[in-house]
Scaffold this active site. Structure first.
Site: not given
Ligand code: G3H
Ligand code: 13P
Ligand code: NA
Ligand code: ZN
Length: 328
Positions: A274, A82-83, A276, A231
């Site tokens: 996404n 990720d990223h 989190d 995201h």
């Protein structure tokens, strides 16, 4: 078994479903996602940031995901970075065995300063060349994620920087997206369509049409074979926010992206979603409550297990809502 993001996204597009991509940093998150996937028969995307590799240690993260594949041989697993902030971060992920990497060139390597189109396209094309040579998929990002209310990039604690983004960069332009795909050959593209990172997305309860669906439609029409990624897609569960605050926590009032809004986005071309913050909140809430209710306990397995179970429930709900359940 490990598969690439491209394989999974092509299949998801063919069957019109979306895939949650959960961030992982520790064993309990990995176990929660795998248990949920096995329970509802879904493939998984486990994504690790550079921060996750730093937190767990690169070998630990790599072996945890290998262990997940060994424990659940029937669950297809994408190991996604990720990223990525530069070419080196992506290359190290590839060397570590990730089957997919994100080169986030929408920001400079400091991950704060918005980058020019030329910088983004250039560095992303460089990563695509290296990754594709090794059979690894690439996600790029065009547009900057920030609140459409304030122009601010999301911050974990709600007290972030005062940098305000130009409104035009907060929505991905469909024509520019078409050019970007031509210039870079990315497999997937993260787009700015009204979401932002972190727990503090909206100050009042958003409606189910909070996403810029017209923008999603137009981008999807222009680049139909490039899979769209959203995201900042946590729903910031109100029940977990309440539990956190009822058991000694201090989070401000806030709202996330309603699951119904995400489902609407999936209808019009979003494929990777996404998440989190939702698992962070479930974990924190479950541990706070468990320690409060079991004040004499000092066996960490008990509260880690409570966190794992709480995260698992959210994963299951997302697999079911996004349509990937039954597709392992
Ligand atoms: O978008 C960022 C993810 O939430 C990962 O966060 O860099 O703190 O691991 P992290
Ligand atoms: P959330 O902060 O909404 O969970 O978004 C996570 C994310 O986009 C990770 O790349
Ligand atoms: Na990503
Ligand atoms: Zn992100």
């Amino acid at each position: 078994a490990m598969i690439t993001l491209r394989e999974l996204m092509d299949y998801a597009a063919e069957h019109s479903f979306g895939m949650p991509a959960f961030n992982v940093n520790n064993m309990e998150q990995v176990r929660a996602i795998m248990r949920a996937a096995a329970a509802v028969d879904s493939p998984v995307i486990l994504q690790g940031s550079a921060g996750a590799r730093k937190y767990a240690g690169e070998p630990m993260l790599r072996h945890m995901i290998a262990a997940a594949c060994e424990m659940y041989p029937n669950v297809p697993v994408v190991m996604h970075q990720d990223h990525g902030s530069d070419v080196g971060v992506c290359l190290r992920a590839i060397q570590s065995g990730f089957t997919s990497v994100m080169m986030d060139g929408s920001l400079m390597a400091d991950m704060k300063t918005p980058a020019s189109y030329e910088y983004n396209a250039g560095i992303t094309a460089e990563v695509v060349k290296i990754a594709h040579a090794g059979g690894v998929s690439v996600e790029g990002e065009l547009g900057c994620l920030g609140s459409l209310e304030t122009g601010k990039m999301g911050e974990e604690d709600g007290h972030g920087s005062d940098d305000v983004l130009d409104h035009s960069s907060l929505l991905t332009d469909p024509e520019e997206a078409a050019q970007f795909v031509k210039d870079t050959n990315v497999d997937c593209l993260a787009v700015a369509v009204g979401t932002s990172h972190g727990a503090y997305k909206f100050t009042s309860k958003p409606s189910d049409d909070v996403l810029k669906i017209d923008q999603i439609k137009k981008i999807h029409e222009r680049i139909p074979t490039t899979h769209l990624v959203m995201h900042g897609s946590s729903s910031v569960p109100e029940d977990w926010l309440e539990i956190i605050n009822n058991y000694g926590g201090d989070m401000g009032q806030t709202y996330g992206v309603p699951v119904e809004a995400i489902v609407e986005g999936i209808k019009y071309g979003v494929r990777k979603v996404n998440i989190d913050t939702d698992l962070r909140m479930a974990s924190t809430g479950a541990i706070r409550k468990h320690l409060h209710d079991n004040a004499s306990n000092f066996d960490p397995r008990k509260f880690y297990k409570a966190a794992e179970d709480a995260m698992m429930e959210i994963c299951k709900m997302r697999f079911e809502a996004f349509g990937c359940a039954g597709h392992a």
